[in-house]
Design a protein around this motif. Structure first.
Motif, PDB file in Angstrom:
ATOM      1  N   GLN A 377     -71.439 -39.842 -16.054  1.00 28.79           N
ATOM      2  CA  GLN A 377     -71.618 -40.894 -17.054  1.00 28.79           C
ATOM      3  C   GLN A 377     -71.166 -42.243 -16.512  1.00 28.79           C
ATOM      4  N   ALA A 381     -73.623 -45.468 -15.944  1.00 26.86           N
ATOM      5  CA  ALA A 381     -73.394 -46.810 -16.487  1.00 26.86           C
ATOM      6  C   ALA A 381     -73.550 -47.866 -15.401  1.00 26.86           C
ATOM      7  N   LEU A 479     -75.664 -45.916 -21.380  1.00 25.76           N
ATOM      8  CA  LEU A 479     -74.531 -45.017 -21.526  1.00 25.76           C
ATOM      9  C   LEU A 479     -74.577 -44.314 -22.878  1.00 25.76           C
TER      10      LEU A 479
END
Length: 632
Positions: A377, A381, A479
């Motif tokens: 993650q 981003a 995200l």
């Protein structure tokens, strides 16, 4: 915690054989060793196996409402049942038991399906309303508790907490869905929108389905979703205080039990946070359990012991070694469907250890999905920032060419392993993140399949469902969309399936306080800077827990519950790796190119590549097919 099963006739309400329902529930005896029950009516049969947690002496199931209108079988815990009971009593409801099952019946009588939004907890239930002549199947918001369904040739719908409950029904077909094989290789599990067997489904998380006599089954209805499209305002101090309030409420509500209760403790941020809050609200030492490994760099037991000393817990530890591979057949039996998350083995072992001391154990699952704690993650981003600067027409050719040329250097230091990042940047955010989450990419799967099996797929690609989930997410950023897909796809399919099956196999109830839906809804509205700063995920959670935990617990590199399967498959389990290409079940299916499988095994054993995840997937697939009695 319990196991439920049953049969409902959507055509003519034919009689239901109670012995058939009993056989289905008996297949789930591990989920409920403390009691069993079966009830049948015209066109309906409900079965239950009970693990007594609340109101131990009372609350037998199937349970009927006081007016005889409704009957229910229920698997789960409703943490706010006492508050709901008081509200219902104020409206005239009367109760004969002290548990949460009867509260669901009264809530249904008062509010109908609207009662679902009032239930705080984990649940899957089947409720038959005789007045309306309908059966309601419902599953909790995040899919903590499972529910399988199957439409059978006699016009009935069968349901059960696990596939093995359906397998006990003589009319269930045992024909593999080839699309599920592609799903399994892509993700390492069969996601909730599919099953390994044709004709079998899983009620999706946050959905209900209403079945009626003399009407075909309608599609399920979504009753809850998480929304990432809004942002909370407020200072870090205010948001931190609100987060701590939610966490205390979530942990406290899950400490209510009439049996011994403890916690899993890995020594990481999430489980340590749960233990810290348990210790804060408990007069007695918290019982904690951890599992270690025989490979030092993957062993976290010293971190768990440090946290245990910090909070004065009654701590228990045990280790997993290659000899535990003998449990692979047991793991396959637990899951029914092929399941290749290798951490299932240590999770099962820690559940076994916990069950020696408690009946309920709290876990730290859910924080990574909710607060952006996964490394993928954080990378996503940052990749999204690059995508915002470079147009797709430039990114695709440039990064695609670089990614294709870059060697797949599994042996190299992490900064030099750029192939995955380059290939991800060549795609849009949804496609790139699907690749990051997956295990075996589509182009590699195509090389594994025999031509005849590839033809059966007819162009199907497992990643498409994940990509659609991301693109349809109620979200404002890349995200957001990644976290949404993790909560809707990865969490119920992998993490919660793993914890449910391994804990229920030993009749242990696992509770996930960090998946309290109010906490999840709060986290979904956090500004991006409160989730990720620099390379640090779960930023607000870690900031908040600094009052309880030292920095070397909060900020040490994330390790995860990793099994040293790569080392084992090069050493004591090398023979198992080599046998994959000629394994009895897999060989008879004709699905795979045997020569390609052999090359993959030898490259891993020689250390030229890390193919451990794929090899483990194939090993578990072979054992699952054996368990299901399927050869093609």
């Amino acid at each position: 915690m319990c196991g439920i099963a049953g049969i409902f006739h959507c055509g003519t309400p034919k009689p239901v054989d109670p012995e058939r329902v009993a056989r289905m529930t008996d297949a789930l005896a591990h989920r409920g060793p403390d009691g069993s029950g079966v009830w049948t009516g015209p066109g309906v049969g409900l079965g239950h196996r009970r693990l007594s947690i609340i109101d131990i002496a009372g609350s037998p199931q199937p349970m009927h409402s006081a007016d005889g209108r409704a009957a229910i079988v229920f698997n789960g815990e409703i943490y706010n049942f006492r508050e709901l009971r008081r509200e219902l009593e104020a409206g005239g409801a009367q109760f004969r038991t002290d548990g949460d099952t009867e509260v669901i019946l009264a809530a249904w009588s008062r509010w109908g399906v609207e009662c679902l939004a009032r239930l705080h907890g984990m649940f899957a239930f089947a409720l038959y309303d005789a007045r309306r002549r309908e059966l309601v199947l419902a599953r909790d918001r995040l899919g903590v508790k499972p529910l399988f369904t199957a439409q059978l040739s006699d016009g009935s719908v069968a349901f059960a907490s696990e596939l093995k409950g359906l397998l006990a029904h003589p009319l269930l077909r045992r024909e593999v869905d080839p699309l599920a094989i592609d799903d399994y290789l892509a993700w390492g599990y069969v996601p909730d929108h599919r099953s390994i067997l044709k004709g079998v489904g899983k009620l999706a998380a946050g959905h209900y389905q209403v079945l009626r006599h003399e009407a075909p089954p309608p599609p399920p209805v979504q009753w809850w979703d998480v929304d990432f499209s809004h942002r909370r305002s407020g200072s870090t101090a205010d948001l931190s205080a609100e987060l701590l309030h939610h966490m205390r409420e979530a942990v406290g509500s899950r400490m209510v039990a009439d049996v011994p209760l403890g916690a899993f403790l890995s020594g990481g941020v999430d489980s340590s946070s749960v233990v810290a809050l348990m210790a804060e609200s408990s007069r007695d030492p918290v019982s904690t359990c951890s599992i270690g490994f025989d490979v030092a760099e993957l062993d976290e037991t010293r971190h768990a012991e440090k946290v245990a000393r910090l909070f004065g817990t009654d701590h228990h530890a045990r280790s997993v070694d290659p000899d535990d591979f003998a449990a692979a057949d047991r793991i396959a039996s637990m899951f029914d469907e092929p399941f290749a998350d290798a951490s299932a083995l240590p999770t099962w072992r820690v559940c076994q250890l916990a069950r020696e001391h408690v009946t309920v154990a709290l876990s730290g699952d859910g924080a990574d999905e909710a607060f952006a704690g996964y490394r993928r993650q954080v990378f996503h981003a940052r990749e999204e920032q690059a995508r915002a600067v470079l147009p797709g027409a430039l990114r695709g050719p440039m990064f695609g060419a670089l990614g294709a040329a870059w060697p797949k250097a599994d042996w190299a230091p992490r900064p030099l392993r750029a192939k995955a990042t380059l290939l991800s940047l060549a795609r849009d955010g949804a496609e790139g993140y699907a690749r990051a989450v997956g295990v075996v990419p589509a182009e590699m799967r195509a090389r594994l399949y025999a031509d005849s099996f590839a033809g059966r797929l007819d162009g199907y690609r497992a990643e498409d469902a994940f990509v659609r989930t991301m693109r349809a997410a109620p979200a404002r950023s890349g995200l957001d969309r990644a976290q949404y897909a993790d909560l809707k796809f990865w969490l119920p399919g992998d993490i919660l399936t793993k914890v449910d099956r391994t804990s229920m196999d030993v009749s242990l109830e696992a509770r996930e306080p960090l998946l309290d839906h109010r906490l999840i809804e709060f986290a979904a509205q956090l500004p991006l800077r409160q989730r990720i700063r620099g390379r640090q995920g779960k930023w607000l959670l870690k900031h908040t827990m600094r009052r309880y935990l030292p920095d070397d617990v909060l900020f040490r590199p994330k390790q995860g519950f990793v099994t040293p399967i790569a080392q084992w498959l090069r050493g004591p389990l090398a023979g198992e790796a080599r046998a994959i290409a000629t394994g009895a079940r897999l060989a008879r299916t004709g699905w795979f190119d045997a020569a390609q499988l052999s090359r993959i095994a030898e490259a891993h054993i020689a250390g030229r590549a890390d193919n451990s995840r794929l090899l483990w997937q194939l090993l578990m697939l072979d054992r699952s097919l054996d368990r299901l009695g399927i050869s093609g």
